[in-house]
Design a protein around this motif. Structure first.
Motif, mmCIF file in Angstrom:
data_model
loop_
_atom_site.group_PDB
_atom_site.id
_atom_site.type_symbol
_atom_site.label_atom_id
_atom_site.label_comp_id
_atom_site.label_asym_id
_atom_site.label_seq_id
_atom_site.Cartn_x
_atom_site.Cartn_y
_atom_site.Cartn_z
ATOM 1 N N UNK B 34 7.218 4.185 -1.346
ATOM 2 C CA UNK B 34 6.532 3.789 -2.288
ATOM 3 C C UNK B 34 5.247 1.866 -2.624
ATOM 4 N N UNK B 36 3.185 -0.117 -4.937
ATOM 5 C CA UNK B 36 2.980 -0.027 -6.170
ATOM 6 C C UNK B 36 2.201 -1.426 -5.740
ATOM 7 N N UNK B 38 0.430 -4.427 -8.545
ATOM 8 C CA UNK B 38 0.656 -5.146 -10.438
ATOM 9 C C UNK B 38 0.316 -6.338 -10.215
ATOM 10 N N UNK B 44 4.225 -2.787 -13.138
ATOM 11 C CA UNK B 44 3.802 -1.437 -11.519
ATOM 12 C C UNK B 44 2.440 -0.825 -11.792
ATOM 13 N N UNK B 46 1.678 2.788 -9.777
ATOM 14 C CA UNK B 46 1.583 4.037 -7.989
ATOM 15 C C UNK B 46 0.258 3.808 -7.918
ATOM 16 N N UNK B 49 2.407 7.418 -2.203
ATOM 17 C CA UNK B 49 4.119 8.261 -1.187
ATOM 18 C C UNK B 49 3.843 8.101 -0.153
ATOM 19 N N UNK B 87 3.795 -4.426 -4.241
ATOM 20 C CA UNK B 87 5.003 -4.487 -4.392
ATOM 21 C C UNK B 87 5.509 -2.857 -3.404
#
Lengths: 112, 109
Positions: B34, B36, B38, B44, B46, B49, B87
């Motif tokens: 995943x 993310x 932030x 975070x 999304x 995926x 992230x």
């Protein structure tokens, strides 16, 4: 479609006190996870709730406990607060099937 | 032990200067990788995926790719609004996410 919500946004406590943080998952989601994020670090997994039971737990002491309600919302409780508990506490939810977890805005906890 | 490592820790780019962020992972029974974004003081957000090696996903100026050991987030012609911490997290058989420490991206106009 409401996303993940958390309350309160900010909280200041003193050492030894207890705190309760709240989370409402994204609509249609039934699994809630809690994460702790210290400044400059990635989120660390605390625990996960599904069907009102704790299903997984990370490396956090028993001072950290939680609960999930029938409407899938969740609480995180921390007892005997330490200075090191100061962090951003994040709630994430997911539905059945898709692995993706969606995060709320977080609760910033400061322990003095 | 499950582990996710991101590099570089920080990256400063000029607007329009393309680059890539790296995520190396060791996650038992990987069920998803995943990405993310932030922003400071926020949760975070999304992005992507990825489920299997060779998979690629794109969104605006971002493209994420996955191999058996690494994932890359490619940023093409970034703008100042792309400045954030990115992230990477691995999701394994236990359903918990293992995060890296993130890459702090600053895009200067």
């Amino acid at each position: 479609d409401a996303g993940v919500t958390q309350s309160p946004t900010h909280l200041i406590k003193t050492r030894g006190q207890q705190v309760t943080l709240r989370c409402s998952p994204k609509s249609g989601h039934d699994t809630v996870s809690w994460y702790q994020q210290a400044l400059g670090q990635g989120p660390q997994f605390i625990f996960q709730y599904y069907e009102e039971e704790e299903r997984q737990r990370g490396n956090f002491p028993d001072r950290f406990s939680g609960h999930q309600f029938p409407n899938y919302s969740s609480e995180l409780n921390v007892n005997a607060l330490l200075l090191g508990d100061s962090a951003l506490y994040l709630c994430a939810s997911r539905g059945r099937g898709p692995e993706t977890q969606y995060f709320g805005p977080g609760t910033r906890l400061l322990v003095l | 032990e499950d582990q996710v490592t991101q590099s570089p820790e920080a990256l400063r780019l000029q607007e329009g200067e393309s680059s890539s962020l790296n995520c190396s992972y060791t996650v038992s029974g990987l069920r998803g990788l995943f990405w993310y974004r932030q922003d400071p003081g926020k949760g975070p957000e999304f992005l992507f995926t990825l489920y299997s090696a060779g998979e690629e996903k794109e969104k605006e100026r971002l493209k994420a790719t996955l191999t058996k050991k690494e994932s890359f987030l490619h940023i093409t012609a970034p703008k100042p609004e792309d400045s954030a911490t990115y992230l990477c997290a691995g999701g394994g058989a236990t359903n918990k996410l293992i995060f890296g420490t993130g890459t702090l991206l600053a895009v200067q106009p």
